[in-house]
Motif scaffolding. Sequence first.
Motif, PDB file in Angstrom:
ATOM      1  N   GLU A 102      39.088  72.088  61.468  1.00  0.00           N
ATOM      2  CA  GLU A 102      39.073  73.097  60.409  1.00  0.00           C
ATOM      3  C   GLU A 102      38.050  72.811  59.306  1.00  0.00           C
ATOM      4  O   GLU A 102      37.790  73.674  58.460  1.00  0.00           O
ATOM      5  CB  GLU A 102      40.474  73.201  59.781  1.00  0.00           C
ATOM      6  N   ARG A 103      37.463  71.629  59.342  1.00  0.00           N
ATOM      7  CA  ARG A 103      36.563  71.191  58.272  1.00  0.00           C
ATOM      8  C   ARG A 103      35.248  71.974  58.294  1.00  0.00           C
ATOM      9  O   ARG A 103      34.604  72.102  59.326  1.00  0.00           O
ATOM     10  CB  ARG A 103      36.267  69.700  58.429  1.00  0.00           C
ATOM     11  N   ASP A 104      34.867  72.462  57.133  1.00  0.00           N
ATOM     12  CA  ASP A 104      33.557  73.095  56.975  1.00  0.00           C
ATOM     13  C   ASP A 104      32.516  72.005  56.763  1.00  0.00           C
ATOM     14  O   ASP A 104      32.840  70.898  56.340  1.00  0.00           O
ATOM     15  CB  ASP A 104      33.559  74.047  55.772  1.00  0.00           C
ATOM     16  N   GLY A 105      31.258  72.328  57.025  1.00  0.00           N
ATOM     17  CA  GLY A 105      30.183  71.375  56.788  1.00  0.00           C
ATOM     18  C   GLY A 105      29.997  70.356  57.890  1.00  0.00           C
ATOM     19  O   GLY A 105      29.246  69.399  57.727  1.00  0.00           O
ATOM     20  N   VAL A 106      30.696  70.521  59.000  1.00  0.00           N
ATOM     21  CA  VAL A 106      30.570  69.629  60.149  1.00  0.00           C
ATOM     22  C   VAL A 106      29.931  70.437  61.273  1.00  0.00           C
ATOM     23  O   VAL A 106      30.227  71.616  61.440  1.00  0.00           O
ATOM     24  CB  VAL A 106      31.956  69.113  60.599  1.00  0.00           C
ATOM     25  N   ALA A 107      29.057  69.825  62.033  1.00  0.00           N
ATOM     26  CA  ALA A 107      28.450  70.510  63.180  1.00  0.00           C
ATOM     27  C   ALA A 107      29.485  70.569  64.308  1.00  0.00           C
ATOM     28  O   ALA A 107      29.732  69.575  64.986  1.00  0.00           O
ATOM     29  CB  ALA A 107      27.204  69.769  63.635  1.00  0.00           C
ATOM     30  N   HIS A 108      30.127  71.711  64.464  1.00  0.00           N
ATOM     31  CA  HIS A 108      31.175  71.879  65.464  1.00  0.00           C
ATOM     32  C   HIS A 108      30.586  72.331  66.799  1.00  0.00           C
ATOM     33  O   HIS A 108      29.712  73.200  66.836  1.00  0.00           O
ATOM     34  CB  HIS A 108      32.203  72.911  64.989  1.00  0.00           C
ATOM     35  N   ALA A 109      31.102  71.754  67.877  1.00  0.00           N
ATOM     36  CA  ALA A 109      30.663  72.134  69.216  1.00  0.00           C
ATOM     37  C   ALA A 109      31.420  73.355  69.730  1.00  0.00           C
ATOM     38  O   ALA A 109      30.915  74.082  70.588  1.00  0.00           O
ATOM     39  CB  ALA A 109      30.837  70.958  70.186  1.00  0.00           C
TER      40      ALA A 109
END
Length: 167
Positions: free
Chosen positions: A83-90
């Motif tokens: 749920e974290r924003d600012g992380v490069a999610h796959a």
Amino acid sequence: TSVVLGERQQLVDACSPSLDALLANQLVDEFVSMEQRFIQRDWGIAELDGAKFCEVLARLLYQADAGTVSRSRSFGDCLSYLERDGVAHALVPRHDALHICKSLRLVYKFRNQRGVAHISPNYTPSHMDARLVIEVVRWCMAERLRVLGQAEPEATAKMIRELLQFD
């Protein structure tokens, strides 16, 4: 239980090609166990097993998104990362993962806040509570196959239909 049990290996295969095989097996085992207990009208155990399913699916989603296998990372830590924003999610599209996270939190919190995991003089497991848990778990399993599945779209659609019709 013939639909789910007969398709167990197909479900595991669909869950595990690029993910941890142990977690994929645990996910299917928890899902099958919940289905069996629900059919046997064992409402409390069906609700209790919902949290186990949520923990395993959260770890699989974490692995798919972060690229790291963690068989012991906590449920909350896995979902917080997803749920974290600012992380490069796959996991894309992002809203698919977020919907699954919200559904998993619903089952997990509902089960904990109803007192299913503890002896309580104020709570008796019921069909309606167990039905909520099982239906959300079924939806999460179907979404897991749809979003992360490695099977052909037709095969995935067939598995999802069988999961949603299983009663």
